[in-house]
Scaffold this active site. Sequence first.
Site, short mmCIF file in Angstrom:
data_model
loop_
_atom_site.label_atom_id
_atom_site.label_comp_id
_atom_site.label_asym_id
_atom_site.label_seq_id
_atom_site.Cartn_x
_atom_site.Cartn_y
_atom_site.Cartn_z
N ASN A 142 26.22 -39.66 113.74
CA ASN A 142 26.09 -38.89 112.51
C ASN A 142 24.86 -37.99 112.49
O ASN A 142 24.82 -37.00 111.79
CB ASN A 142 26.03 -39.87 111.32
CG ASN A 142 25.56 -39.21 110.04
OD1 ASN A 142 26.31 -38.45 109.41
ND2 ASN A 142 24.31 -39.46 109.66
N ASP A 156 15.29 -42.01 118.32
CA ASP A 156 15.08 -40.57 118.35
C ASP A 156 16.06 -40.01 119.37
O ASP A 156 15.90 -40.21 120.57
CB ASP A 156 13.64 -40.25 118.76
CG ASP A 156 13.37 -38.75 118.85
OD1 ASP A 156 14.31 -37.95 118.65
OD2 ASP A 156 12.21 -38.37 119.12
N ARG A 201 26.83 -33.32 99.18
CA ARG A 201 25.52 -33.18 98.54
C ARG A 201 24.47 -34.03 99.27
O ARG A 201 24.33 -35.22 99.02
CB ARG A 201 25.59 -33.57 97.06
CG ARG A 201 26.40 -32.60 96.21
CD ARG A 201 26.30 -32.91 94.72
NE ARG A 201 26.90 -34.19 94.39
CZ ARG A 201 28.20 -34.39 94.18
NH1 ARG A 201 29.04 -33.37 94.27
NH2 ARG A 201 28.66 -35.59 93.86
N THR A 202 23.78 -33.40 100.19
CA THR A 202 22.71 -34.04 100.95
C THR A 202 21.52 -33.08 101.00
O THR A 202 21.62 -31.93 100.54
CB THR A 202 23.16 -34.35 102.39
OG1 THR A 202 23.48 -33.11 103.04
CG2 THR A 202 24.38 -35.26 102.41
N TYR A 229 24.11 -23.50 113.91
CA TYR A 229 24.69 -24.79 113.51
C TYR A 229 26.17 -24.83 113.86
O TYR A 229 26.66 -25.83 114.41
CB TYR A 229 24.49 -25.01 112.01
CG TYR A 229 25.06 -26.29 111.48
CD1 TYR A 229 24.39 -27.50 111.66
CD2 TYR A 229 26.27 -26.30 110.78
CE1 TYR A 229 24.92 -28.68 111.17
CE2 TYR A 229 26.80 -27.48 110.29
CZ TYR A 229 26.12 -28.67 110.48
OH TYR A 229 26.65 -29.85 110.00
N GLY A 230 26.88 -23.75 113.56
CA GLY A 230 28.32 -23.72 113.84
C GLY A 230 28.63 -23.87 115.31
O GLY A 230 29.57 -24.58 115.69
N THR A 244 26.78 -25.37 117.57
CA THR A 244 26.51 -26.75 118.01
C THR A 244 27.64 -27.68 117.60
O THR A 244 28.01 -28.59 118.36
CB THR A 244 25.19 -27.28 117.42
OG1 THR A 244 25.29 -27.45 116.00
CG2 THR A 244 24.02 -26.37 117.76
N LYS A 245 28.21 -27.45 116.44
CA LYS A 245 29.29 -28.33 115.97
C LYS A 245 30.61 -28.03 116.68
O LYS A 245 31.44 -28.93 116.87
CB LYS A 245 29.43 -28.24 114.45
CG LYS A 245 28.27 -28.87 113.70
CD LYS A 245 28.10 -30.34 114.05
CE LYS A 245 27.03 -31.03 113.24
NZ LYS A 245 26.91 -32.48 113.53
N PHE A 300 19.01 -25.71 109.72
CA PHE A 300 17.99 -24.95 109.04
C PHE A 300 18.58 -24.34 107.76
O PHE A 300 19.76 -24.02 107.71
CB PHE A 300 17.46 -23.82 109.94
CG PHE A 300 16.53 -24.28 111.02
CD1 PHE A 300 15.18 -24.02 110.96
CD2 PHE A 300 17.01 -24.98 112.13
CE1 PHE A 300 14.31 -24.44 111.95
CE2 PHE A 300 16.16 -25.41 113.14
CZ PHE A 300 14.80 -25.13 113.05
#
Length: 258
Positions: free
Chosen positions: A67, A40, A209-210, A171-172, A174-175, A72
């Site tokens: 990885n 975790d 595709r995930t 998200y952007g 954080t990346k 969200f």
Amino acid sequence: MSSCSRVALVTGANKGIGFAIAAVQQLQAEGLSPRFHQLDINDLQSIRALHDFLRREYRGLDMLVNNMGIAFKVADTTPFHILTEVTMKTNFFGTRDVCTELLPPIKPQGRVVNVSSTVSLSALKRCSPELQQKFRSETTTEEELVGLMHKSVEDTKKGVHQKEGWPNTAYGVTKTGITVLSRIQARKLSEQRKGDKVLLNACCPGWVRTDMAGPKATKSSEEGAETPVYLALLPPDAEGPHGHQQFVVSRQWLCILL
């Protein structure tokens, strides 16, 4: 394990790109023995337990692929400040904690891959010029980057994140942080372990595709795994890439520096 065996660790390998990177069935068919270990990345004790296991069983590791990540859905109604805090905790701070604990046991000629996203580039371009300068600077320290990531979260809680120059994508951001962190970590490795020839890069697998990206994405998980696998398997005598963000375009490799 024999003395010549190489050990690779892939986080978030239970599904999606991580599962394709690990390629369990293919490894078993080749006579190798992939093993699962609980992790975790939001729990420092869990990370340290894995560190101790790797030290005890294999005296370290040769390849680390960070990885694990979350996002969200666009239609999610979670308040933006909560969404930002949760996403930042896993994608940036969890990955950083893994690196803090697992970079030291990386063996000479080891390879480290931090999975970022093309969204990191679009998010960076939508930051204020001041933030862009900080993210692009070659002198920004890890502590300063951590401060920026904390500020992003706090600014969303106060409802002033756009006024303070942040894009409207948790998200952007954080990346973007992961890509910049990778450059900083690579610089540290060059300074502190120059003779070990450890190579560290970020990579962008593309739209895959995930469960995270959905069924309309253009790449299969196997295609998404190509870039991180390429970087993890750079030959022992390779001198680069190092500290780059790596993409694959029509099977041709492209390095981009922020």
